[in-house]
Write an enzyme that holds these catalytic residues in place. Structure first.
Site, PDB file in Angstrom:
ATOM      1  N   VAL A  49       0.831  -1.214   0.000  1.00 26.50           N
ATOM      2  CA  VAL A  49       0.000   0.000   0.000  1.00 26.50           C
ATOM      3  C   VAL A  49       0.865   1.263   0.000  1.00 26.50           C
ATOM      4  O   VAL A  49       0.604   2.215  -0.741  1.00 26.50           O
ATOM      5  CB  VAL A  49      -0.970   0.009   1.207  1.00 26.50           C
ATOM      6  CG1 VAL A  49      -1.768   1.305   1.255  1.00 26.50           C
ATOM      7  CG2 VAL A  49      -1.913  -1.184   1.144  1.00 26.50           C
ATOM      8  N   ARG A  99      -4.031  -8.353   6.412  1.00 28.47           N
ATOM      9  CA  ARG A  99      -4.697  -9.618   6.726  1.00 28.47           C
ATOM     10  C   ARG A  99      -4.423 -10.662   5.653  1.00 28.47           C
ATOM     11  O   ARG A  99      -4.133 -10.345   4.497  1.00 28.47           O
ATOM     12  CB  ARG A  99      -6.186  -9.423   6.961  1.00 28.47           C
ATOM     13  CG  ARG A  99      -6.956  -8.806   5.826  1.00 28.47           C
ATOM     14  CD  ARG A  99      -8.416  -8.666   6.242  1.00 28.47           C
ATOM     15  NE  ARG A  99      -9.170  -7.878   5.286  1.00 28.47           N
ATOM     16  CZ  ARG A  99     -10.479  -7.926   5.181  1.00 28.47           C
ATOM     17  NH1 ARG A  99     -11.182  -8.732   5.961  1.00 28.47           N
ATOM     18  NH2 ARG A  99     -11.114  -7.176   4.301  1.00 28.47           N
ATOM     19  N   ARG A 106     -10.082  -7.631   9.715  1.00 31.27           N
ATOM     20  CA  ARG A 106      -9.144  -6.529   9.970  1.00 31.27           C
ATOM     21  C   ARG A 106      -8.895  -6.387  11.476  1.00 31.27           C
ATOM     22  O   ARG A 106      -7.813  -6.020  11.899  1.00 31.27           O
ATOM     23  CB  ARG A 106      -9.707  -5.225   9.414  1.00 31.27           C
ATOM     24  CG  ARG A 106      -9.863  -5.221   7.893  1.00 31.27           C
ATOM     25  CD  ARG A 106     -10.577  -3.956   7.444  1.00 31.27           C
ATOM     26  NE  ARG A 106     -10.696  -3.853   5.992  1.00 31.27           N
ATOM     27  CZ  ARG A 106     -11.766  -4.252   5.302  1.00 31.27           C
ATOM     28  NH1 ARG A 106     -12.784  -4.817   5.915  1.00 31.27           N
ATOM     29  NH2 ARG A 106     -11.810  -4.088   3.988  1.00 31.27           N
ATOM     30  N   VAL A 163      -3.709   4.471   7.799  1.00 31.08           N
ATOM     31  CA  VAL A 163      -4.205   3.449   6.864  1.00 31.08           C
ATOM     32  C   VAL A 163      -4.194   2.059   7.520  1.00 31.08           C
ATOM     33  O   VAL A 163      -5.061   1.226   7.248  1.00 31.08           O
ATOM     34  CB  VAL A 163      -3.338   3.440   5.572  1.00 31.08           C
ATOM     35  CG1 VAL A 163      -3.838   2.396   4.581  1.00 31.08           C
ATOM     36  CG2 VAL A 163      -3.325   4.814   4.918  1.00 31.08           C
ATOM     37  N   ASN A 174      -4.628  -1.248   9.595  1.00 35.77           N
ATOM     38  CA  ASN A 174      -5.868  -1.817  10.152  1.00 35.77           C
ATOM     39  C   ASN A 174      -5.683  -2.397  11.547  1.00 35.77           C
ATOM     40  O   ASN A 174      -4.563  -2.769  11.897  1.00 35.77           O
ATOM     41  CB  ASN A 174      -6.366  -2.928   9.209  1.00 35.77           C
ATOM     42  CG  ASN A 174      -7.197  -2.356   8.082  1.00 35.77           C
ATOM     43  OD1 ASN A 174      -8.034  -1.494   8.302  1.00 35.77           O
ATOM     44  ND2 ASN A 174      -6.969  -2.844   6.861  1.00 35.77           N
ATOM     45  N   ASP A 230     -13.661   2.302   0.218  1.00 35.59           N
ATOM     46  CA  ASP A 230     -14.920   1.553   0.190  1.00 35.59           C
ATOM     47  C   ASP A 230     -15.897   2.183  -0.812  1.00 35.59           C
ATOM     48  O   ASP A 230     -16.646   1.479  -1.487  1.00 35.59           O
ATOM     49  CB  ASP A 230     -15.537   1.505   1.599  1.00 35.59           C
ATOM     50  CG  ASP A 230     -14.619   0.808   2.602  1.00 35.59           C
ATOM     51  OD1 ASP A 230     -13.833  -0.060   2.171  1.00 35.59           O
ATOM     52  OD2 ASP A 230     -14.676   1.136   3.799  1.00 35.59           O
ATOM     53  N   ARG A 263     -14.955   1.184  -4.271  1.00 36.59           N
ATOM     54  CA  ARG A 263     -15.393  -0.203  -4.514  1.00 36.59           C
ATOM     55  C   ARG A 263     -16.908  -0.255  -4.753  1.00 36.59           C
ATOM     56  O   ARG A 263     -17.397  -1.033  -5.574  1.00 36.59           O
ATOM     57  CB  ARG A 263     -14.999  -1.086  -3.317  1.00 36.59           C
ATOM     58  CG  ARG A 263     -13.501  -1.327  -3.284  1.00 36.59           C
ATOM     59  CD  ARG A 263     -13.069  -2.158  -2.095  1.00 36.59           C
ATOM     60  NE  ARG A 263     -11.651  -2.515  -2.237  1.00 36.59           N
ATOM     61  CZ  ARG A 263     -10.862  -2.854  -1.235  1.00 36.59           C
ATOM     62  NH1 ARG A 263     -11.335  -2.916  -0.011  1.00 36.59           N
ATOM     63  NH2 ARG A 263      -9.607  -3.170  -1.455  1.00 36.59           N
ATOM     64  N   HIS A 288     -14.828   0.730   8.895  1.00 37.55           N
ATOM     65  CA  HIS A 288     -14.115   0.095   7.781  1.00 37.55           C
ATOM     66  C   HIS A 288     -13.953  -1.396   8.119  1.00 37.55           C
ATOM     67  O   HIS A 288     -12.883  -1.849   8.521  1.00 37.55           O
ATOM     68  CB  HIS A 288     -12.755   0.783   7.595  1.00 37.55           C
ATOM     69  CG  HIS A 288     -11.951   0.205   6.473  1.00 37.55           C
ATOM     70  ND1 HIS A 288     -12.398   0.163   5.171  1.00 37.55           N
ATOM     71  CD2 HIS A 288     -10.710  -0.364   6.455  1.00 37.55           C
ATOM     72  CE1 HIS A 288     -11.477  -0.407   4.414  1.00 37.55           C
ATOM     73  NE2 HIS A 288     -10.446  -0.737   5.177  1.00 37.55           N
TER      74      HIS A 288
HETATM   75  N1  LIG Z   1      -7.446   1.440   5.497  1.00 30.70           N
HETATM   76  C1  LIG Z   1      -7.544   0.740   4.385  1.00 30.70           C
HETATM   77  O1  LIG Z   1      -8.457   0.941   3.596  1.00 30.70           O
HETATM   78  C2  LIG Z   1      -6.493  -0.293   4.049  1.00 30.70           C
HETATM   79  C3  LIG Z   1      -6.423  -0.876   2.776  1.00 30.70           C
HETATM   80  C4  LIG Z   1      -5.421  -1.817   2.515  1.00 30.70           C
HETATM   81  C5  LIG Z   1      -4.531  -2.162   3.515  1.00 30.70           C
HETATM   82  N2  LIG Z   1      -4.638  -1.594   4.747  1.00 30.70           N
HETATM   83  C6  LIG Z   1      -3.705  -1.919   5.836  1.00 30.70           C
HETATM   84  O2  LIG Z   1      -2.470  -1.271   5.557  1.00 30.70           O
HETATM   85  C7  LIG Z   1      -1.416  -1.984   6.210  1.00 30.70           C
HETATM   86  C8  LIG Z   1      -0.298  -2.268   5.202  1.00 30.70           C
HETATM   87  O3  LIG Z   1      -0.731  -3.176   4.219  1.00 30.70           O
HETATM   88  P1  LIG Z   1       0.274  -3.675   3.078  1.00 30.70           P
HETATM   89  O4  LIG Z   1      -0.494  -4.561   2.193  1.00 30.70           O
HETATM   90  O5  LIG Z   1       1.015  -2.509   2.508  1.00 30.70           O
HETATM   91  O6  LIG Z   1       1.293  -4.552   3.958  1.00 30.70           O
HETATM   92  P2  LIG Z   1       2.835  -4.891   3.605  1.00 30.70           P
HETATM   93  O7  LIG Z   1       3.215  -6.024   4.490  1.00 30.70           O
HETATM   94  O8  LIG Z   1       3.007  -5.046   2.145  1.00 30.70           O
HETATM   95  O9  LIG Z   1       3.619  -3.572   4.053  1.00 30.70           O
HETATM   96  C9  LIG Z   1       3.714  -3.163   5.382  1.00 30.70           C
HETATM   97  C10 LIG Z   1       5.113  -2.587   5.567  1.00 30.70           C
HETATM   98  O10 LIG Z   1       5.206  -2.024   6.893  1.00 30.70           O
HETATM   99  C11 LIG Z   1       6.551  -2.226   7.303  1.00 30.70           C
HETATM  100  N3  LIG Z   1       6.653  -2.049   8.759  1.00 30.70           N
HETATM  101  C12 LIG Z   1       6.276  -2.907   9.740  1.00 30.70           C
HETATM  102  N4  LIG Z   1       6.567  -2.383  10.949  1.00 30.70           N
HETATM  103  C13 LIG Z   1       7.100  -1.166  10.731  1.00 30.70           C
HETATM  104  C14 LIG Z   1       7.589  -0.140  11.570  1.00 30.70           C
HETATM  105  N5  LIG Z   1       7.561  -0.257  12.914  1.00 30.70           N
HETATM  106  N6  LIG Z   1       8.084   0.969  11.007  1.00 30.70           N
HETATM  107  C15 LIG Z   1       8.132   1.111   9.659  1.00 30.70           C
HETATM  108  N7  LIG Z   1       7.689   0.174   8.806  1.00 30.70           N
HETATM  109  C16 LIG Z   1       7.180  -0.956   9.335  1.00 30.70           C
HETATM  110  C17 LIG Z   1       6.892  -3.625   6.814  1.00 30.70           C
HETATM  111  O11 LIG Z   1       8.305  -3.842   6.773  1.00 30.70           O
HETATM  112  C18 LIG Z   1       6.233  -3.628   5.445  1.00 30.70           C
HETATM  113  O12 LIG Z   1       7.134  -3.272   4.406  1.00 30.70           O
HETATM  114  C19 LIG Z   1      -2.069  -3.248   6.789  1.00 30.70           C
HETATM  115  O13 LIG Z   1      -2.357  -3.057   8.158  1.00 30.70           O
HETATM  116  C20 LIG Z   1      -3.351  -3.371   5.988  1.00 30.70           C
HETATM  117  O14 LIG Z   1      -4.332  -4.093   6.674  1.00 30.70           O
HETATM  118  C21 LIG Z   1      -5.591  -0.678   5.031  1.00 30.70           C
END
Ligand SMILES: NC(=O)c1ccc[n+]([C@@H]2O[C@H](COP(=O)([O-])OP(=O)(O)OC[C@H]3O[C@@H](n4cnc5c(N)ncnc54)[C@H](O)[C@@H]3O)[C@@H](O)[C@H]2O)c1
Length: 306
Positions: free
Chosen positions: A11, A82, A88, A118, A120, A148, A151, A175
């Site tokens: 993301v 997830r 979430r 962002v 979750n 959302d 979508r 969410h």
């Molecule tokens: N709000 C929304 O609509 C929405 C939509 C999609 C994903 N998300 C959430 O966004 C988050 C990221 O999803 P993703 O698919 O990019 O995951 P991802 O695993 O691809 O990326 C997460 C990154 O965070 C890094 N990270 C972990 N701990 C850290 C820290 N303390 N400091 C700095 N970086 C750190 C990891 O090394 C990783 O590169 C998840 O919690 C996911 O559920 C939210």
């Protein structure tokens, strides 16, 4: 305009890419805890600049918050996503600690920044950010409703056999798969209520498909989606950076609006240079009022796990 994106994963990197392609920011800093990862993503993205025609400078850093100093906007995507079958809410144990420490480091170097959360479970992570930082309400914004709603519009266009640009609609509430509220009675195709084209059964199907939009993708991809989430965050960042005064449903701290208090939940807000410029209180049907109350109760239950 300097923007920091914490988490250079799926993301975070997608968000940085869309911000760069829209070419409104001078600088984007990608920060990740994984050694060299953000540097690699930033270099790869910079090598698209001549092809995609942007001048935004993207740099990557491994956990060095001094490089994020004086950011106008910081986006927090760090944390675990997830896996298929997970909700979430199940991510709270790991992500709460990450979000709390990341926000504190960001504010240390950018005391005037606007934070977009962002990670979750997003409504609860936004609430945690309020409680742990004490920043003014207008400077903490949770991203969920923008995604959302995108979508919802996709599913509406599919049902109508219409181009997405013909369709308008909004999703409010939590969410989550069960807590989000697609506002079907307000959805339109070029100002004409969609109920004039779709049966109530088909509209109900659109609603259900929207609610499980994230879970459907997680099942297909093996992890949560990133293009639409990245695009949604970048649109919010642009609205703030360019003082667009655009309306998005965002998770914000309520203080009596919609009859709710002391929780963050998705409602329409105007985004501009001050972050949240105002919260829009619209008329809901009795059923929607009951839905938002239920959704709020679910959020309060997750907040209690903090
Ligand atoms: N709000 C929304 O609509 C929405 C939509 C999609 C994903 N998300 C959430 O966004 C988050 C990221 O999803 P993703 O698919 O990019 O995951 P991802 O695993 O691809 O990326 C997460 C990154 O965070 C890094 N990270 C972990 N701990 C850290 C820290 N303390 N400091 C700095 N970086 C750190 C990891 O090394 C990783 O590169 C998840 O919690 C996911 O559920 C939210």
């Amino acid at each position: 305009m300097k923007i920091t994106v914490v988490g250079a994963g799926a993301v975070g990197a997608s968000c940085a890419e869309y911000i760069a392609i829209k070419d409104f920011a001078s600088e984007v800093v990608l920060l990740d805890i994984r050694e060299g990862f953000a540097e690699g993503k930033a270099m790869d993205l910079m090598q698209t600049a001549s092809l995609n025609g942007f001048d935004t400078k993207i740099t990557g850093v491994t956990n060095d918050y001094s490089k994020t100093a004086n950011s106008d906007i910081c986006v927090i995507t760090s944390g675990i996503p997830r896996k298929p079958g997970m909700t979430r809410e199940e991510l709270i144990g790991i992500n709460a600690g990450i979000v709390k420490s990341v926000t504190s480091s960001l504010i240390e170097h950018s005391p005037n920044t606007i934070l977009i959360v962002v990670s979750n479970p997003m409504d609860t992570m936004t609430y945690l950010t309020h409680k742990s930082t004490g920043l003014p309400k207008n400077r903490i914004i949770g991203m969920g409703g923008a995604l959302d709603s995108a979508r919802f519009k996709y599913r509406l266009a599919e049902a109508l056999g219409a181009p997405i640009s013909d369709v308008d609609g909004m999703v409010i509430g939590m969410h989550s798969d069960t807590g989000m509220i697609p506002l079907t009675h307000l959805a339109t195709r070029n100002s004409v209520p969609v109920s004039e084209f779709l049966t109530s059964e088909r509209l109900e199907q659109v609603k259900e498909d929207t609610k499980v939009g994230g879970a459907t993708l997680t099942k297909l991809l093996g992890t949560s989606a990133w293009y639409a989430p990245g695009a949604a965050v970048s649109s919010m960042v642009q609205a703030i950076a360019c003082d667009q005064k655009k309306m998005f449903p965002c998770s914000v701290m309520l203080d009596g609006e919609y009859g709710l208090k002391d929780l963050c939940i998705g409602v329409p807000v105007i985004l501009g240079r001050n972050g949240i410029e105002s919260i829009v209180e619209m008329k809901l049907t009795d059923a929607e009022k009951a839905n938002i109350k239920q959704s709020a109760e679910a959020i309060v239950n997750v907040n209690a796990l903090l």
